[in-house]
Design a protein around this motif. Structure first.
Motif, mmCIF file in Angstrom:
data_model
loop_
_atom_site.group_PDB
_atom_site.id
_atom_site.type_symbol
_atom_site.label_atom_id
_atom_site.label_comp_id
_atom_site.label_asym_id
_atom_site.label_seq_id
_atom_site.Cartn_x
_atom_site.Cartn_y
_atom_site.Cartn_z
ATOM 1 N N UNK A 168 11.325 -27.744 8.245
ATOM 2 C CA UNK A 168 11.894 -28.320 7.028
ATOM 3 C C UNK A 168 11.425 -29.751 6.866
ATOM 4 N N UNK A 169 11.298 -30.164 5.621
ATOM 5 C CA UNK A 169 10.950 -31.550 5.310
ATOM 6 C C UNK A 169 11.283 -31.832 3.850
ATOM 7 N N UNK A 170 11.389 -33.121 3.533
ATOM 8 C CA UNK A 170 11.694 -33.552 2.176
ATOM 9 C C UNK A 170 10.536 -34.382 1.649
ATOM 10 N N UNK A 171 10.301 -34.293 0.358
ATOM 11 C CA UNK A 171 9.282 -35.095 -0.307
ATOM 12 C C UNK A 171 9.824 -35.605 -1.632
ATOM 13 N N UNK A 172 9.526 -36.839 -1.942
ATOM 14 C CA UNK A 172 9.914 -37.438 -3.204
ATOM 15 C C UNK A 172 9.077 -36.841 -4.329
ATOM 16 N N UNK A 173 9.755 -36.487 -5.426
ATOM 17 C CA UNK A 173 9.059 -35.902 -6.573
ATOM 18 C C UNK A 173 8.904 -36.916 -7.699
ATOM 19 N N UNK A 174 9.987 -37.589 -8.050
ATOM 20 C CA UNK A 174 9.927 -38.523 -9.176
ATOM 21 C C UNK A 174 11.054 -39.540 -9.070
ATOM 22 N N UNK A 175 10.726 -40.774 -9.399
ATOM 23 C CA UNK A 175 11.734 -41.837 -9.511
ATOM 24 C C UNK A 175 11.729 -42.317 -10.952
ATOM 25 N N UNK A 176 12.802 -42.069 -11.639
ATOM 26 C CA UNK A 176 13.000 -42.542 -12.999
ATOM 27 C C UNK A 176 14.418 -43.076 -13.071
ATOM 28 N N UNK A 177 14.587 -44.296 -12.535
ATOM 29 C CA UNK A 177 15.914 -44.873 -12.371
ATOM 30 C C UNK A 177 16.738 -44.749 -13.651
ATOM 31 N N UNK A 178 18.026 -44.338 -13.515
ATOM 32 C CA UNK A 178 18.758 -44.194 -12.249
ATOM 33 C C UNK A 178 18.609 -42.827 -11.572
ATOM 34 N N UNK A 179 17.733 -41.959 -12.081
ATOM 35 C CA UNK A 179 17.581 -40.627 -11.510
ATOM 36 C C UNK A 179 16.416 -40.584 -10.528
ATOM 37 N N UNK A 180 16.647 -39.872 -9.419
ATOM 38 C CA UNK A 180 15.610 -39.667 -8.411
ATOM 39 C C UNK A 180 15.583 -38.179 -8.059
ATOM 40 N N UNK A 181 14.397 -37.589 -8.103
ATOM 41 C CA UNK A 181 14.236 -36.162 -7.804
ATOM 42 C C UNK A 181 13.423 -35.988 -6.527
ATOM 43 N N UNK A 182 13.873 -35.062 -5.684
ATOM 44 C CA UNK A 182 13.179 -34.791 -4.430
ATOM 45 C C UNK A 182 13.197 -33.297 -4.153
ATOM 46 N N UNK A 183 12.320 -32.868 -3.254
ATOM 47 C CA UNK A 183 12.191 -31.433 -2.954
ATOM 48 C C UNK A 183 12.233 -31.201 -1.446
ATOM 49 N N UNK A 184 13.127 -30.311 -1.024
ATOM 50 C CA UNK A 184 13.146 -29.838 0.359
ATOM 51 C C UNK A 184 12.322 -28.558 0.443
ATOM 52 N N UNK A 185 11.557 -28.440 1.515
ATOM 53 C CA UNK A 185 10.780 -27.229 1.785
ATOM 54 C C UNK A 185 11.223 -26.644 3.115
ATOM 55 N N UNK A 186 11.370 -25.317 3.153
ATOM 56 C CA UNK A 186 11.811 -24.596 4.351
ATOM 57 C C UNK A 186 10.844 -23.457 4.616
ATOM 58 N N UNK A 187 10.351 -23.378 5.845
ATOM 59 C CA UNK A 187 9.430 -22.308 6.224
ATOM 60 C C UNK A 187 10.043 -21.536 7.382
ATOM 61 N N UNK A 188 10.257 -20.234 7.185
ATOM 62 C CA UNK A 188 10.853 -19.370 8.198
ATOM 63 C C UNK A 188 9.743 -18.712 9.007
ATOM 64 N N UNK A 189 9.693 -19.022 10.299
ATOM 65 C CA UNK A 189 8.622 -18.485 11.148
ATOM 66 C C UNK A 189 8.719 -16.975 11.302
ATOM 67 N N UNK A 190 9.920 -16.434 11.252
ATOM 68 C CA UNK A 190 10.116 -15.008 11.509
ATOM 69 C C UNK A 190 9.337 -14.132 10.537
ATOM 70 N N UNK A 191 9.317 -14.500 9.267
ATOM 71 C CA UNK A 191 8.616 -13.684 8.282
ATOM 72 C C UNK A 191 7.677 -14.494 7.399
#
Length: 241
Positions: A168-191
């Motif tokens: 898992x990790x997070x990355x910043x997508x957009x900063x447009x104050x006062x709003x900030x958008x970010x994205x978490x990514x999850x990778x499941x090794x099992x499948x």
């Protein structure tokens, strides 16, 4: 609409495993004791960690959250039967007279729409008894927390029993104050499945928050430093007269 990290069943099921350190809740437990709260409404209860901790202390708790998958996790946790769980928001509540309303884990910032924010403050006010308190935290915009929301600083691999390894990790997508958008990514090794969850939060200035609270009838009693994140977050302590 709930973000996928809370609303997707596969992600809701592992949410607590990915964020096991809930030392941020200690301050709220202390405030519940400080204010002698016997009835608590937890707005944005998520998977129910805080609500269950309160219920374990003999406190009557109502937990409300719009993410059905998270509410189902909350219901299934040990002791979950001691909490009244509601899938919805602060406008979907039965008549209540609680001593304390809480919004932990920066829930307040996740309410980005101004009308939804007004509705939340109004719903919390109506749920409180006279003299009851609303307490919540919000990140101080001056600290620019989003600058640390990078893959380099957040990447980890978590071993989860019955699930396997999850990256898992997070990355910043957009900063447009006062709003900030970010994205978490999850990778499941099992499948090999990869899931993402986009979130937008609102960074409100201290004066803006205080003004909103006063406009809805609250008395702002104190603005405290978050003990687990000193200098980074503001904890508002308010009272219904």
């Amino acid at each position: 609409m709930a973000d996928d990290c809370f609303g997707h069943p596969r992600l809701a099921a592992i949410y607590d495993r990915l964020d096991p350190d809930r030392g941020d809740l200690d301050a709220y437990l202390c405030m519940a004791e400080e204010f002698g709260a016997r009835r608590v409404l937890d707005v944005g209860c998520g998977t129910g960690v805080f609500a269950s901790l309160l219920a374990g202390r003999g406190i009557e708790v109502v937990g409300v959250d719009p993410a059905r998958a998270s509410v189902e996790v909350a219901r299934a946790r040990p002791g979950g039967e001691r909490v009244r769980w509601i899938c919805g928001d602060a406008t979907d509540l039965p008549p209540l007279r609680v001593d304390l309303v809480t919004m932990t884990a920066n829930v307040a910032q996740a309410i980005v729409d101004p009308q939804a924010w007004d509705d939340t403050l109004r719903g919390a006010y109506e749920a409180l008894r006279p003299g009851g308190r609303l307490v919540f935290e919000t990140r101080d915009p001056a600290r620019r927390a989003w600058e640390e929301w990078t893959r380099e600083k957040s990447y980890c691999v978590t071993e989860i029993p019955g699930v396997g390894s999850v990256e898992s990790w997070v990355q910043l997508v957009e900063v447009r104050r006062p709003l900030v958008t970010f994205r978490w990514t999850y990778v499941f090794a099992a499948d090999g499945q990869t899931l993402t969850s986009d979130s937008t939060v609102r960074f409100r200035e201290r004066g803006e928050v205080a003004k909103d609270l006063v406009a809805h009838g609250y008395v702002v009693e104190d603005v405290r430093d978050a003990p687990d994140r000193p200098g980074r977050e503001l904890v508002f302590v308010t009272r219904r007269p």
